[in-house]
Design a protein around this motif. Structure first.
Motif, PDB file in Angstrom:
ATOM      1  N   TYR A  76      10.953  -2.549   2.708  1.00 16.43           N
ATOM      2  CA  TYR A  76      12.013  -1.544   2.734  1.00 16.43           C
ATOM      3  C   TYR A  76      12.741  -1.584   1.390  1.00 16.43           C
ATOM      4  O   TYR A  76      13.603  -2.436   1.150  1.00 16.43           O
ATOM      5  CB  TYR A  76      12.998  -1.816   3.877  1.00 16.43           C
ATOM      6  CG  TYR A  76      12.340  -1.871   5.238  1.00 16.43           C
ATOM      7  CD1 TYR A  76      12.060  -0.706   5.939  1.00 16.43           C
ATOM      8  CD2 TYR A  76      11.995  -3.099   5.814  1.00 16.43           C
ATOM      9  CE1 TYR A  76      11.453  -0.759   7.195  1.00 16.43           C
ATOM     10  CE2 TYR A  76      11.394  -3.164   7.058  1.00 16.43           C
ATOM     11  CZ  TYR A  76      11.124  -1.987   7.743  1.00 16.43           C
ATOM     12  OH  TYR A  76      10.521  -2.030   8.970  1.00 16.43           O
ATOM     13  N   ASP A 130       0.838  -1.192   0.000  1.00 10.14           N
ATOM     14  CA  ASP A 130       0.000   0.000   0.000  1.00 10.14           C
ATOM     15  C   ASP A 130       0.875   1.245   0.000  1.00 10.14           C
ATOM     16  O   ASP A 130       2.105   1.161  -0.128  1.00 10.14           O
ATOM     17  CB  ASP A 130      -0.959  -0.009   1.196  1.00 10.14           C
ATOM     18  CG  ASP A 130      -0.237  -0.047   2.540  1.00 10.14           C
ATOM     19  OD1 ASP A 130       0.961   0.321   2.595  1.00 10.14           O
ATOM     20  OD2 ASP A 130      -0.854  -0.443   3.540  1.00 10.14           O
ATOM     21  N   LYS A 131       0.235   2.419   0.147  1.00  9.52           N
ATOM     22  CA  LYS A 131       0.986   3.672   0.073  1.00  9.52           C
ATOM     23  C   LYS A 131       1.986   3.837   1.213  1.00  9.52           C
ATOM     24  O   LYS A 131       2.901   4.664   1.124  1.00  9.52           O
ATOM     25  CB  LYS A 131       0.016   4.853   0.055  1.00  9.52           C
ATOM     26  CG  LYS A 131      -0.850   4.987   1.296  1.00  9.52           C
ATOM     27  CD  LYS A 131      -1.805   6.152   1.153  1.00  9.52           C
ATOM     28  CE  LYS A 131      -2.690   6.290   2.388  1.00  9.52           C
ATOM     29  NZ  LYS A 131      -3.635   7.410   2.259  1.00  9.52           N
ATOM     30  N   ASN A 132       1.825   3.048   2.288  1.00  7.13           N
ATOM     31  CA  ASN A 132       2.761   3.096   3.419  1.00  7.13           C
ATOM     32  C   ASN A 132       3.805   1.985   3.323  1.00  7.13           C
ATOM     33  O   ASN A 132       4.502   1.697   4.291  1.00  7.13           O
ATOM     34  CB  ASN A 132       2.006   2.979   4.741  1.00  7.13           C
ATOM     35  CG  ASN A 132       1.072   4.142   4.961  1.00  7.13           C
ATOM     36  OD1 ASN A 132       1.446   5.289   4.732  1.00  7.13           O
ATOM     37  ND2 ASN A 132      -0.152   3.857   5.393  1.00  7.13           N
ATOM     38  N   ASN A 133       3.876   1.343   2.127  1.00  5.86           N
ATOM     39  CA  ASN A 133       4.824   0.241   1.889  1.00  5.86           C
ATOM     40  C   ASN A 133       4.586  -0.938   2.823  1.00  5.86           C
ATOM     41  O   ASN A 133       5.513  -1.578   3.304  1.00  5.86           O
ATOM     42  CB  ASN A 133       6.276   0.731   2.011  1.00  5.86           C
ATOM     43  CG  ASN A 133       6.645   1.701   0.912  1.00  5.86           C
ATOM     44  OD1 ASN A 133       6.067   1.664  -0.180  1.00  5.86           O
ATOM     45  ND2 ASN A 133       7.581   2.586   1.180  1.00  5.86           N
ATOM     46  N   ARG A 134       3.314  -1.206   3.063  1.00  7.89           N
ATOM     47  CA  ARG A 134       2.945  -2.369   3.862  1.00  7.89           C
ATOM     48  C   ARG A 134       2.084  -3.293   3.009  1.00  7.89           C
ATOM     49  O   ARG A 134       1.374  -2.840   2.117  1.00  7.89           O
ATOM     50  CB  ARG A 134       2.164  -1.948   5.110  1.00  7.89           C
ATOM     51  CG  ARG A 134       2.975  -1.099   6.079  1.00  7.89           C
ATOM     52  CD  ARG A 134       2.096  -0.626   7.212  1.00  7.89           C
ATOM     53  NE  ARG A 134       2.827   0.242   8.127  1.00  7.89           N
ATOM     54  CZ  ARG A 134       2.256   0.934   9.108  1.00  7.89           C
ATOM     55  NH1 ARG A 134       0.959   0.853   9.306  1.00  7.89           N
ATOM     56  NH2 ARG A 134       2.987   1.714   9.887  1.00  7.89           N
ATOM     57  N   LYS A 186       5.868   3.566  -6.539  1.00  8.33           N
ATOM     58  CA  LYS A 186       5.674   2.421  -5.656  1.00  8.33           C
ATOM     59  C   LYS A 186       4.236   1.901  -5.709  1.00  8.33           C
ATOM     60  O   LYS A 186       3.956   0.789  -5.275  1.00  8.33           O
ATOM     61  CB  LYS A 186       6.021   2.812  -4.209  1.00  8.33           C
ATOM     62  CG  LYS A 186       7.489   3.180  -4.010  1.00  8.33           C
ATOM     63  CD  LYS A 186       7.745   3.628  -2.593  1.00  8.33           C
ATOM     64  CE  LYS A 186       9.200   4.074  -2.412  1.00  8.33           C
ATOM     65  NZ  LYS A 186       9.456   4.566  -1.041  1.00  8.33           N
ATOM     66  N   GLN A 187       3.338   2.717  -6.249  1.00  7.55           N
ATOM     67  CA  GLN A 187       1.937   2.315  -6.316  1.00  7.55           C
ATOM     68  C   GLN A 187       1.512   1.878  -7.709  1.00  7.55           C
ATOM     69  O   GLN A 187       0.527   1.161  -7.859  1.00  7.55           O
ATOM     70  CB  GLN A 187       1.028   3.475  -5.869  1.00  7.55           C
ATOM     71  CG  GLN A 187       1.169   3.846  -4.408  1.00  7.55           C
ATOM     72  CD  GLN A 187       0.072   4.802  -3.966  1.00  7.55           C
ATOM     73  OE1 GLN A 187      -1.100   4.528  -4.128  1.00  7.55           O
ATOM     74  NE2 GLN A 187       0.466   5.944  -3.425  1.00  7.55           N
ATOM     75  N   ASP A 213       3.294   8.057  -8.090  1.00  6.44           N
ATOM     76  CA  ASP A 213       4.090   7.309  -7.116  1.00  6.44           C
ATOM     77  C   ASP A 213       4.502   5.978  -7.732  1.00  6.44           C
ATOM     78  O   ASP A 213       3.663   5.093  -7.939  1.00  6.44           O
ATOM     79  CB  ASP A 213       3.275   7.082  -5.848  1.00  6.44           C
ATOM     80  CG  ASP A 213       4.087   6.440  -4.736  1.00  6.44           C
ATOM     81  OD1 ASP A 213       5.242   6.021  -5.003  1.00  6.44           O
ATOM     82  OD2 ASP A 213       3.584   6.348  -3.603  1.00  6.44           O
ATOM     83  N   GLN A 228       6.226  -5.048   6.543  1.00 11.73           N
ATOM     84  CA  GLN A 228       6.766  -3.763   6.094  1.00 11.73           C
ATOM     85  C   GLN A 228       7.819  -4.011   5.019  1.00 11.73           C
ATOM     86  O   GLN A 228       8.689  -4.865   5.178  1.00 11.73           O
ATOM     87  CB  GLN A 228       7.377  -2.996   7.261  1.00 11.73           C
ATOM     88  CG  GLN A 228       7.905  -1.622   6.910  1.00 11.73           C
ATOM     89  CD  GLN A 228       6.792  -0.638   6.614  1.00 11.73           C
ATOM     90  OE1 GLN A 228       5.834  -0.508   7.359  1.00 11.73           O
ATOM     91  NE2 GLN A 228       6.896   0.057   5.497  1.00 11.73           N
TER      92      GLN A 228
END
Length: 786
Positions: free
Chosen positions: A44, A24-28, A142-143, A140, A42
């Motif tokens: 990293y 998700d947006k919190n990298n979880r 990552k998304q 983003d 989590q």
């Protein structure tokens, strides 16, 4: 092959993508190694590791590298996991990495392009300029699935004949029979220095690539591989019920980042987003994919806010209706150029409002234009014909109540009551006028207000509270504006906005000049210096378009009112009666007799009502019959403002007014009557040479002294009227300068004495002006009856 080499070349992003794991947006993400209802793992990216914080997980307490993740995911030994990682690295590895076996020509297009895109995707993590570009576009990495083509994929250890041959075959390299300085064959690189997006087939395989240059902004922005096929981001799921079509891939990627907001707004998780390839890009493959969606209920167009986008929506809406007559088709009205620019300039939550306000192009077999928030029961709606298409209600209770409120009679009176419930005490006509001024931001020609009052009179409070009644995403509040700040906004940052200036007196002349230009011309243009690609300074033109309404507070109203066109001067009520009303309200609030939730509910209700308003051009057939009293100062400017307020009242009454064939609202005599009542105090101020605060002080002074022969000192007036020394001195100096009072003796060390020298009859003047305006309206009513 060394383990260290694998860890250096195989990124965590590659592993997660391989197994279909999306943080998700919190990298979880939900841990794949145990039953996990809420994300407990989590990710990293910097260290290419992951950690599960759940004590129920078999990996708990251990940081997982890429090999560990493969080992646990495949449930194999570490040696087998290492071999699996090596397979993932073939045929492409980063520059300077391990040497791999030659790529076979038997690789299919899907396999080859899938591997290439994975390489491009890995490159984003090591390219800071690419990350900065994506960030500037509110994307983003990552998304969403996005890569970067640095043009190095066929160099170094990757320079193999089989790789080059397939790159040429599929169009990533262009053979122009060029020999380089080394004597080796050179190639042109397709889509160099571009971000890359994958186009996929029904089986989620990459079958083509789209490139968007991050360097060349004027030419060759977009690149597609030859023999383009596939959809972005993928083929929609067969159970899709609502489908959003965007004009471009970047717009689609922007919406993919906020799917949670979209799903919540549309009240369904069966929502998909699909990109077209430009205004002429709703091709046969996309249309066939839509035809396969048997559960599809609605298509929502989110095309660019320009003529080409609007025409494309009309064309494709009719085209899609031919293939499926049951489809509801709607379109989103964007506040900016396109979806991506809207996301750059606003918080993602703005799409909640935009989707709720979307317009229907088709509801049934007939054409219907209207807001989505106005539709009550989409399954049981009947075709509506004629020019009086009125606003129907959505299932949500608040919009329904808001629409009913706008449809009912005596709207302004009831609105005044609601504003009072929202916490604005007294000031009945002033608060209605301020509301009409501020809501004009929805129209092409907004109007502006300056609230004038002495220090501590509550002028800042009233404009702030009025601003609270507007949708919060449209309000910009400033305590101070520097000389050049207005020139530095984006071109459309001030488009359809509300500007609140708490202290106009603090603005310097340059800032006032820029504000005046924006108010008068809705446009600022400046010559600025920028750096080109080589770092050299060059001149460029910067433009700011400012379609906004504004409210400002000042103690020197006349100064600024003279300096700005289209600005109304409104005086704060500083009477003892108003002071008592405010004190009573404060006491009741502190005693718990006023429910703050009720106030907030009233604020939210008015905000919802504003969201239900739609822009229309207003035609006033009585405009040529309206005049202002001869005693009015600056009659040309006031006449324009008078007509503007009449249009604003008509605009507010839009749910009770008929539309012409050209979709224009027609002003009624009732609108003129209401506008005159609301604007009356401002008209009186235009007649009066005293500003609002000074007039109120002078009337209170006359009431105290009773006649022209009664002398008074500043001390006794200060004590009687409870006015500060500084404020009283300003009033006295102004009245002396205008010759309303004069010296009558006394000494500076014991107190100077004054008397009223000019005893004007302000109440009589007010009565004459009101009589003139009412007589004019009554004459229009009589002519209409006859």
């Amino acid at each position: 092959m060394e383990i260290q080499e694998i860890k250096q070349n195989l990124t965590l992003a590659t592993i997660l993508h391989h197994y279909g794991l999306k943080p998700d947006k919190n990298n979880r993400l939900q841990c794949p190694f145990h039953e996990d209802k809420t994300p407990s793992m989590q990710v990293y990216y910097k260290t290419h590791t992951a950690y599960c914080f759940s004590s129920n997980c078999k990996t708990h307490g251990k940081s997982l590298d890429v090999i560990d993740i493969v080992m646990h995911k495949e449930n194999v030994t570490k040696h087998e996991a290492i071999n699996k990682c090596v397979e993932m690295l073939r045929p492409l590895t980063p520059k300077g990495g391990i040497k791999t076996q030659p790529m076979k020509l038997t690789q299919s297009r899907e396999q080859f392009l899938g591997n290439m895109f994975q390489y491009f995707k890995n490159a984003v993590h090591s390219s800071k300029p690419t990350q900065e570009y994506l960030q500037s576009r509110a994307l983003d990495f990552k998304q969403i699935e996005v890569g970067y083509n640095a043009g190095q994929f066929h160099h170094g250890t990757r320079k193999e004949e089989s790789l080059i041959n397939q790159c040429v075959e599929y169009g990533l390299l262009i053979d122009k029979n060029i020999v380089g300085r080394t004597g080796e064959k050179a190639y042109n690189i397709f889509g160099k220095w571009s971000i890359v997006f994958p186009l996929k087939n029904r089986h989620e395989q990459v079958v083509s690539l789209y490139f968007r240059s991050i360097l060349n902004e004027k030419e060759s922005k977009h690149f597609y591989l030859k023999n383009r096929t596939g959809l972005y981001p993928n083929y929609p799921k067969k159970e899709t019920r609502k489908l959003i079509l965007t004009e471009s891939i970047i717009d689609c990627a922007s919406l993919l980042q906020i799917t949670e907001i979209i799903q919540k707004t549309l009240d369904t998780e069966l929502v998909e987003v699909l990109a077209c390839y430009g205004t002429n890009g709703l091709n046969e493959e996309i249309q066939n994919a839509i035809l396969d969606l048997k559960e599809l209920e609605e298509i929502i167009f989110a095309f660019d806010n320009d003529e080409a986008g609007n025409e494309a929506v009309k064309k494709y809406a009719n085209q899609l209706r031919i293939t499926n007559g049951k489809l509801r088709i709607s379109t989103v009205e964007l506040p900016s150029k396109d979806i991506n620019e809207t996301l750059q300039l606003h918080e993602p939550e703005i799409f909640t409002e935009l989707l709720e306000k979307r317009k229907f192009v088709f509801l049934s077999n007939d054409t219907l234009l209207g807001k989505i928030s106005e539709i009550e029961d989409l399954d049981n709606i009947n075709p509506i014909e004629g020019e009086n298409i009125r606003e129907l209600q959505v299932k949500s209770q608040k919009p329904s109540t808001a629409i009913d409120f706008l449809k009912a009679k005596d709207l302004l009176k009831r609105l005044g009551i609601e504003i009072g419930k929202a916490g604005i005490v007294g000031e009945e006509n002033s608060r209605l006028l301020l509301f009409l001024i501020i809501v004009s931001y929805l129209n092409k020609h907004p109007i502006h207000g300056i609230v004038q009052g002495s220090s501590g009179s509550g002028k800042t409070h009233i404009i702030s509270r009025i601003a609270d009644l507007m949708p919060s995403e449209d309000v910009l509040r400033f305590t101070r504006i520097t000389e050049s700040s207005l020139y530095n906004w984006g071109e459309f940052d001030l488009f359809q906005k509300i500007i609140i200036i708490e202290d106009l007196d603090g603005l310097k002349e340059d800032a006032l000049y820029a504000l005046r230009e924006l108010i008068s011309n809705q446009f600022l243009s400046s010559s600025v210096s920028i750096k080109d690609k080589k770092g050299n300074n060059k001149s460029a033109k910067k433009e700011v378009k400012g379609q906004f309404s504004s409210l400002s507070a000042t103690t020197k109203g006349e100064t600024y009112e003279d300096n700005m066109s289209r600005s109304f001067l409104i005086a704060v009520d500083e009477s003892k009666e108003q002071t008592q009303r405010i004190i009573s309200h404060q006491n009741r609030r502190n005693a718990g007799e006023i429910d703050p939730k009720a106030q907030q509910k009233a604020v939210q209700f008015i905000q919802q009502m504003v969201r239900c308003l739609k822009y229309y051009e207003v035609i006033n057939p009585y405009a040529t019959r309206l005049e202002l009293p001869e005693k009015v100062h600056k009659v040309r400017r006031l006449n324009e403002m008078y007509q503007a307020v009449i249009k604003q009242v008509t605009f507010l009454n839009q749910h009770q007014r008929q539309l012409t064939k050209e979709n224009q609202l027609i002003t009624q005599i009732e609108d003129i009557e209401q506008a005159t009542e609301v604007l009356f105090e401002s008209i009186v101020l235009k007649v009066d040479e005293l500003d609002g605060s000074l007039r109120q002080f002078f009337e209170r002074l006359k009431k105290y002294v009773k006649n022209t022969d009664t002398p008074f000192t500043q001390r006794e007036i200060r004590q009687e009227l409870n006015i500060s020394k500084t404020q009283l001195q300003r009033f006295i100096n102004s009245l002396l300068e205008l010759e309303y009072i004069k010296y009558k003796g006394g000494f500076s060390n014991k107190g100077l004495k004054y008397v009223v020298d000019y005893w004007d009859n302000h109440q009589k003047l007010r009565t004459e002006i009101k009589g003139f305006l009412i007589k004019q309206i009554e004459q229009l009513k009589n002519e209409k009856k006859n």
